[in-house]
Design a protein around this motif. Structure first.
Motif, PDB file in Angstrom:
ATOM      1  N   ALA A  56      37.685  45.805  35.378  1.00 38.08           N
ATOM      2  CA  ALA A  56      38.135  45.646  33.988  1.00 38.08           C
ATOM      3  C   ALA A  56      39.221  44.583  33.879  1.00 38.08           C
ATOM      4  CB  ALA A  56      38.631  46.976  33.442  1.00 38.08           C
ATOM      5  N   ILE A  57      40.185  44.614  34.780  1.00 35.18           N
ATOM      6  CA  ILE A  57      41.256  43.617  34.748  1.00 35.18           C
ATOM      7  C   ILE A  57      40.668  42.216  34.898  1.00 35.18           C
ATOM      8  CG2 ILE A  57      43.253  42.690  36.001  1.00 35.18           C
ATOM      9  CD1 ILE A  57      43.970  45.655  36.658  1.00 35.18           C
ATOM     10  N   GLY A  58      39.806  42.030  35.897  1.00 36.25           N
ATOM     11  CA  GLY A  58      39.212  40.721  36.134  1.00 36.25           C
ATOM     12  C   GLY A  58      38.317  40.276  34.997  1.00 36.25           C
ATOM     13  N   GLU A  59      37.504  41.178  34.498  1.00 30.51           N
ATOM     14  CA  GLU A  59      36.568  40.791  33.447  1.00 30.51           C
ATOM     15  C   GLU A  59      37.292  40.474  32.138  1.00 30.51           C
ATOM     16  OE1 GLU A  59      32.444  42.283  31.470  1.00 30.51           O
ATOM     17  OE2 GLU A  59      32.907  42.775  33.540  1.00 30.51           O
ATOM     18  N   THR A  76      32.005  31.461  30.584  1.00 25.63           N
ATOM     19  CA  THR A  76      32.970  32.558  30.392  1.00 25.63           C
ATOM     20  C   THR A  76      32.529  33.796  31.155  1.00 25.63           C
ATOM     21  OG1 THR A  76      33.666  31.718  28.240  1.00 25.63           O
ATOM     22  CG2 THR A  76      34.090  34.041  28.679  1.00 25.63           C
ATOM     23  N   MET A  77      31.238  34.125  31.095  1.00 28.46           N
ATOM     24  CA  MET A  77      30.741  35.301  31.825  1.00 28.46           C
ATOM     25  C   MET A  77      30.821  35.088  33.334  1.00 28.46           C
ATOM     26  SD  MET A  77      27.667  36.918  29.592  1.00 28.46           S
ATOM     27  CE  MET A  77      27.743  38.529  30.362  1.00 28.46           C
ATOM     28  N   ILE A  78      30.536  33.878  33.788  1.00 26.75           N
ATOM     29  CA  ILE A  78      30.642  33.593  35.224  1.00 26.75           C
ATOM     30  C   ILE A  78      32.085  33.784  35.697  1.00 26.75           C
ATOM     31  CG2 ILE A  78      30.514  31.749  36.964  1.00 26.75           C
ATOM     32  CD1 ILE A  78      28.001  30.737  35.436  1.00 26.75           C
ATOM     33  N   LEU A  79      33.029  33.258  34.919  1.00 20.97           N
ATOM     34  CA  LEU A  79      34.441  33.445  35.267  1.00 20.97           C
ATOM     35  C   LEU A  79      34.818  34.920  35.249  1.00 20.97           C
ATOM     36  CD1 LEU A  79      37.275  32.332  35.901  1.00 20.97           C
ATOM     37  CD2 LEU A  79      37.633  32.150  33.410  1.00 20.97           C
ATOM     38  N   ALA A  80      34.390  35.634  34.212  1.00 23.67           N
ATOM     39  CA  ALA A  80      34.722  37.057  34.091  1.00 23.67           C
ATOM     40  C   ALA A  80      34.151  37.864  35.257  1.00 23.67           C
ATOM     41  CB  ALA A  80      34.211  37.600  32.761  1.00 23.67           C
ATOM     42  N   ILE A  81      32.917  37.604  35.630  1.00 25.19           N
ATOM     43  CA  ILE A  81      32.299  38.332  36.739  1.00 25.19           C
ATOM     44  C   ILE A  81      32.982  37.974  38.064  1.00 25.19           C
ATOM     45  CG2 ILE A  81      30.171  38.570  38.087  1.00 25.19           C
ATOM     46  CD1 ILE A  81      28.674  38.199  35.343  1.00 25.19           C
ATOM     47  N   THR A  82      33.284  36.695  38.254  1.00 32.61           N
ATOM     48  CA  THR A  82      33.977  36.261  39.470  1.00 32.61           C
ATOM     49  C   THR A  82      35.334  36.946  39.590  1.00 32.61           C
ATOM     50  OG1 THR A  82      32.854  34.123  39.399  1.00 32.61           O
ATOM     51  CG2 THR A  82      34.885  34.250  40.713  1.00 32.61           C
ATOM     52  N   LEU A  83      36.080  36.976  38.498  1.00 32.43           N
ATOM     53  CA  LEU A  83      37.395  37.632  38.519  1.00 32.43           C
ATOM     54  C   LEU A  83      37.266  39.142  38.677  1.00 32.43           C
ATOM     55  CD1 LEU A  83      39.379  35.546  35.866  1.00 32.43           C
ATOM     56  CD2 LEU A  83      39.590  35.490  38.374  1.00 32.43           C
ATOM     57  N   ALA A  84      36.215  39.731  38.133  1.00 37.27           N
ATOM     58  CA  ALA A  84      35.996  41.170  38.312  1.00 37.27           C
ATOM     59  C   ALA A  84      35.815  41.492  39.792  1.00 37.27           C
ATOM     60  CB  ALA A  84      34.785  41.625  37.504  1.00 37.27           C
ATOM     61  N   PHE A  87      39.326  40.852  41.618  1.00 36.81           N
ATOM     62  CA  PHE A  87      40.300  41.923  41.405  1.00 36.81           C
ATOM     63  C   PHE A  87      39.818  43.234  42.011  1.00 36.81           C
ATOM     64  CE2 PHE A  87      42.251  38.997  38.490  1.00 36.81           C
ATOM     65  CZ  PHE A  87      43.582  39.362  38.477  1.00 36.81           C
ATOM     66  N   GLY A  88      38.525  43.518  41.902  1.00 32.18           N
ATOM     67  CA  GLY A  88      37.982  44.736  42.500  1.00 32.18           C
ATOM     68  C   GLY A  88      38.203  44.767  44.000  1.00 32.18           C
ATOM     69  N   TYR A  89      37.873  43.665  44.669  1.00 34.47           N
ATOM     70  CA  TYR A  89      38.099  43.589  46.116  1.00 34.47           C
ATOM     71  C   TYR A  89      39.588  43.621  46.454  1.00 34.47           C
ATOM     72  CZ  TYR A  89      33.217  42.148  47.003  1.00 34.47           C
ATOM     73  OH  TYR A  89      31.855  42.084  47.108  1.00 34.47           O
ATOM     74  N   SER A  90      40.406  42.960  45.651  1.00 34.76           N
ATOM     75  CA  SER A  90      41.829  42.851  45.991  1.00 34.76           C
ATOM     76  C   SER A  90      42.521  44.210  46.011  1.00 34.76           C
ATOM     77  CB  SER A  90      42.550  41.899  45.037  1.00 34.76           C
ATOM     78  OG  SER A  90      42.656  42.450  43.740  1.00 34.76           O
ATOM     79  N   PHE A  91      42.129  45.119  45.134  1.00 32.92           N
ATOM     80  CA  PHE A  91      42.762  46.447  45.141  1.00 32.92           C
ATOM     81  C   PHE A  91      42.540  47.130  46.491  1.00 32.92           C
ATOM     82  CE2 PHE A  91      43.331  47.796  40.435  1.00 32.92           C
ATOM     83  CZ  PHE A  91      43.904  46.585  40.150  1.00 32.92           C
ATOM     84  N   THR A  92      41.328  47.083  46.996  1.00 29.79           N
ATOM     85  CA  THR A  92      41.036  47.687  48.294  1.00 29.79           C
ATOM     86  C   THR A  92      41.690  46.887  49.411  1.00 29.79           C
ATOM     87  OG1 THR A  92      38.950  48.573  47.482  1.00 29.79           O
ATOM     88  CG2 THR A  92      39.165  48.325  49.870  1.00 29.79           C
ATOM     89  N   LEU A  93      41.610  45.585  49.326  1.00 32.73           N
ATOM     90  CA  LEU A  93      42.166  44.708  50.348  1.00 32.73           C
ATOM     91  C   LEU A  93      43.657  44.980  50.563  1.00 32.73           C
ATOM     92  CD1 LEU A  93      41.426  42.246  52.174  1.00 32.73           C
ATOM     93  CD2 LEU A  93      42.223  40.812  50.310  1.00 32.73           C
TER      94      LEU A  93
END
Length: 181
Positions: A56-59, A76-84, A87-93
């Protein structure tokens, strides 16, 4: 796989399963968090909320940036999905690095833990946005933009939770991360 970076011994106060040698792919038992077969719904909900938060944060950030820069829908969708994913990976990382894993090992754990969950979530969420009439052309100040986005997150959560439950019950997905909490 670099075995020198793995912890041995315990995960959540439990002894590592026989033959597991402390490896994250063996450390999370299929019944972790539940009673009987498979993972509990509570464990799956927590894993999905963790994933949803990063997505959600990334998107949202991607949608805001793309809209503010007057980009078209596709970039815009490509950027949103990339950031999703980022950010999703970064929380676990960050969580597993904080637990003592090397960056290289932490990246492997994050990829193993989150890829399917994030992919399912992004596929469902973006399909809902794309299929909601007018949502792709709505502006940040439009209620339609936010209702489609938040509705997409809600549906994605409902669909992704059983996927995560199934994966955790088989020692995959977020079960890999549990060895480091």
């Amino acid at each position: 796989m670099d075995h020198s970076t793995h912890h041995t011994g315990t995960a959540h106060g439990h002894t590592a399963p026989a033959g597991g040698h402390g490896h994250p792919e063996h450390a999370a038992h299929p019944t972790h968090g539940g009673h009987g077969k498979g993972a509990s719904w509570s464990t799956a909900v927590k894993a999905t909320l963790h994933c949803l938060t990063g997505c959600a944060i990334g998107e949202i950030l991607g949608m805001v940036i793309g809209t503010a820069l007057l980009w078209g829908n596709v970039p815009t969708m490509i950027l949103a999905i990339t950031l999703a994913f980022a950010f999703g990976y970064s929380f676990t990382l960050f969580a597993v690095v904080r637990a003592g894993l090397s960056l290289k090992a932490a990246v492997k754990v994050a990829l193993a833990a989150d890829t399917v969950s994030i992919a399912v979530m992004e596929l469902v969420d973006n399909a809902i946005i794309a299929l909601t009439p007018g949502a792709m052309d709505a502006h940040l100040s439009d209620g339609l933009f936010w209702s489609a986005l938040l509705g997409g997150f809600a549906v994605a959560f409902v669909i992704t939770t059983p996927v995560n439950k199934w994966m955790i019950g088989r020692g995959k997905g977020h079960a890999v991360v549990h060895a480091y909490h």
